[in-house]
Design a protein around this motif. Structure first.
Motif, PDB file in Angstrom:
ATOM      1  N   GLU A  83       0.849  -1.200   0.000  1.00 43.02           N
ATOM      2  CA  GLU A  83       0.000   0.000   0.000  1.00 43.02           C
ATOM      3  C   GLU A  83       0.879   1.243   0.000  1.00 43.02           C
ATOM      4  O   GLU A  83       2.035   1.204   0.407  1.00 43.02           O
ATOM      5  CB  GLU A  83      -0.942   0.007   1.210  1.00 43.02           C
ATOM      6  N   GLU A  87      -2.863   5.282   1.088  1.00 42.34           N
ATOM      7  CA  GLU A  87      -3.752   4.122   1.203  1.00 42.34           C
ATOM      8  C   GLU A  87      -3.719   3.551   2.623  1.00 42.34           C
ATOM      9  O   GLU A  87      -4.758   3.143   3.166  1.00 42.34           O
ATOM     10  CB  GLU A  87      -3.352   3.045   0.197  1.00 42.34           C
ATOM     11  N   ARG A  91      -6.833   3.259   5.136  1.00 39.72           N
ATOM     12  CA  ARG A  91      -7.163   1.956   5.724  1.00 39.72           C
ATOM     13  C   ARG A  91      -7.285   2.050   7.240  1.00 39.72           C
ATOM     14  O   ARG A  91      -8.240   1.541   7.851  1.00 39.72           O
ATOM     15  CB  ARG A  91      -6.093   0.922   5.340  1.00 39.72           C
ATOM     16  N   ASP A  94     -10.438   3.716   8.289  1.00 43.06           N
ATOM     17  CA  ASP A  94     -11.569   2.791   8.170  1.00 43.06           C
ATOM     18  C   ASP A  94     -11.550   1.777   9.311  1.00 43.06           C
ATOM     19  O   ASP A  94     -12.564   1.552   9.972  1.00 43.06           O
ATOM     20  CB  ASP A  94     -11.497   2.088   6.812  1.00 43.06           C
ATOM     21  N   GLU A  95     -10.382   1.180   9.581  1.00 48.66           N
ATOM     22  CA  GLU A  95     -10.304   0.133  10.605  1.00 48.66           C
ATOM     23  C   GLU A  95     -10.606   0.671  12.001  1.00 48.66           C
ATOM     24  O   GLU A  95     -11.282   0.028  12.791  1.00 48.66           O
ATOM     25  CB  GLU A  95      -8.912  -0.512  10.610  1.00 48.66           C
TER      26      GLU A  95
END
Lengths: 182, 182
Positions: A83, A87, A91, A94-95
């Motif tokens: 990544e 990115e 991520r 989001d996590e």
């Protein structure tokens, strides 16, 4: 922690390693395998994250894992293979927060030499004020500048990034900030 | 190369590892030790370097080591533990070119996902046009823009950084450039 614990065994053959200067002209001691001669390199890690913004407010996450469990952080974590920095930052957002974002520019690049890390934060625009935090996060919520829990922040890099963010916002212009943290 | 070769043995106890999801909720396969349960993480590496400038000219180094032996590069190399990104960039400039510099701003941050690297270049002002290249360098010399050996550059990140540098210089304003390289 100070860096990682020393390497004890060779990743290729399992033999106990010795820390010494390699034979190739390298000037640093490395974990060298006396059996198969593999040289093991240990290097700084990147931590990537975001400053997610919803109008006047910034998203913070209350940590549910050590270190600094119960303290507040911007969403961030270790960059992975496969990544980009952006990115990885998306991520982690989001996590940790289950937040939908649009990524903006790279905002802070901070060296934390004591722990062998480089922290890179991107500004981001939240597309919704509904969050869905993962197991690493007790609570994800929006803060106005006046309400930021400055004494309950998890990491110095989070504090510095927030300070830069609010200062730039007052000035009306965001730019990259590079900092070295003791 | 594509990333590093897989880890075969545990760094703590030397037992052969297996790649699987760890038990802590992690969503990526890691090298996990079946004996002592150590989880091994593999992450991107930072490459740090400089664009050393002497008047109208830029310093390039002809590589004396693989990969890309005989090709031209900006001074750069892997960031080490115990240093900042800027300190690493200055160290590499000293090791590869023996050049005396004053460090300026962070200039490019480039993701090279295919090889698991992030490249960070700083602009720098040369304090002398006398160089003293180390064993990694066949030759260190100054180039005007018109003479840059574009077809003999060692790495794509060197090319991109030089292109950004000359474009910004023509505009009369340097700023941070972030790029992702396929």
């Amino acid at each position: 922690m100070n860096f990682r614990s020393p390497i004890k065994h060779c990743r290729e053959c399992g033999t106990a390693v010795v820390y010494r200067l390699p034979d190739d002209g390298d000037t640093r001691e490395r974990a060298v395998c006396p059996a198969c001669h593999t040289v093991h390199y240990e290097n700084p890690l990147n931590v990537v994250g975001t400053v997610p913004v919803w109008g006047e407010q910034v998203l913070l996450c209350k940590r549910n894992i050590e270190p600094r469990k119960g303290k507040w952080t911007l969403p961030a974590g270790f960059m992975e293979l496969g990544e980009t920095t952006a990115e990885g930052a998306a991520r982690e957002t989001d996590e940790e927060a289950g937040a939908q974002i649009q990524m903006l520019d790279l905002f802070t690049v901070m060296n934390v030499v004591r722990v062998g890390q480089v922290h890179l934060y991107y500004r981001a625009t939240l597309l919704s004020d509904r969050f869905n935090p993962g197991y690493e996060t007790q609570e994800a919520r929006l803060y106005h500048e006046a309400d930021i829990p400055w004494d309950e922040l998890a990491f110095r890099t989070v504090r510095e990034t927030l300070l830069c963010f609010f200062a730039d916002r007052r000035r009306g212009r965001f730019e990259l900030h590079t900092l070295d943290i003791g």
